[in-house]
Design a protein around this motif. Structure first.
Motif, PDB file in Angstrom:
ATOM      1  N   GLY A  61       0.817  -1.194   0.000  1.00 12.91           N
ATOM      2  CA  GLY A  61       0.000   0.000   0.000  1.00 12.91           C
ATOM      3  C   GLY A  61       0.850   1.243   0.000  1.00 12.91           C
ATOM      4  O   GLY A  61       2.065   1.191  -0.095  1.00 12.91           O
ATOM      5  N   SER A  62       0.228   2.369   0.103  1.00 13.69           N
ATOM      6  CA  SER A  62       0.932   3.635   0.093  1.00 13.69           C
ATOM      7  C   SER A  62       0.179   4.621   0.963  1.00 13.69           C
ATOM      8  O   SER A  62      -0.992   4.902   0.718  1.00 13.69           O
ATOM      9  N   VAL A  63       0.858   5.146   1.968  1.00 14.98           N
ATOM     10  CA  VAL A  63       0.243   6.156   2.819  1.00 14.98           C
ATOM     11  C   VAL A  63      -0.110   7.373   1.979  1.00 14.98           C
ATOM     12  O   VAL A  63      -1.210   7.922   2.080  1.00 14.98           O
ATOM     13  N   SER A  64       0.811   7.799   1.116  1.00 16.35           N
ATOM     14  CA  SER A  64       0.560   8.977   0.273  1.00 16.35           C
ATOM     15  C   SER A  64      -0.669   8.773  -0.608  1.00 16.35           C
ATOM     16  O   SER A  64      -1.511   9.663  -0.727  1.00 16.35           O
ATOM     17  N   GLN A  65      -0.767   7.609  -1.222  1.00 16.96           N
ATOM     18  CA  GLN A  65      -1.906   7.320  -2.079  1.00 16.96           C
ATOM     19  C   GLN A  65      -3.205   7.339  -1.276  1.00 16.96           C
ATOM     20  O   GLN A  65      -4.210   7.910  -1.716  1.00 16.96           O
TER      21      GLN A  65
END
Length: 130
Positions: free
Chosen positions: A109-113
């Motif tokens: 996953g991606s925190v930014s996304q």
């Protein structure tokens, strides 16, 4: 006055990049204030954000440019806490990302996304090539 939440993780180089991008925006320093925010996911030692290297580095870049800066911290899931914090009174959220393969994005996953998808606020994304 524009309020920017600069969300930093544990990488000093990404924090500096984010601060430099904010510094370089076409706003007068007295028209912007920045909150450097770090979300602790585990903080067994009880550190505060003022002891956290990436937050200090970002603060220094911004203060050297004459921008008003405060440091703040939360605990929990970064993507949830950053959005919750920013939606109180921020005008812009600044995040950085690192280069990941498509499989890495799917697995980790991606925190930014997540932040970009979960907020209606504008998001300044600062890509970072490691």
């Amino acid at each position: 006055m524009t309020h920017v939440v600069l969300a930093v993780d544990d990488d000093e180089d990404r924090a500096i990049l984010q601060a430099e991008r904010i510094r370089d925006l076409d706003w007068a320093p007295d028209e912007i204030r920045v909150t450097v925010l770090h979300v602790f996911t585990e903080n067994r030692e009880g550190a505060s954000v003022s002891q956290f290297g990436p937050a200090r580095e970002a603060r220094d870049v911004l203060e050297d440019a004459g921008i008003e800066v405060t440091l703040d911290e939360r605990s929990g899931e970064p993507e949830v806490e950053i959005v919750r914090y920013a939606e109180r009174d921020a005008d812009l959220v600044c995040v950085a990302g690192r280069k990941r393969s498509p499989a890495g994005k799917a697995m980790f996953g991606s925190v930014s996304q997540s932040i970009m998808l979960d907020t209606d606020l504008p998001v300044l994304f600062c890509p970072f090539d490691e």
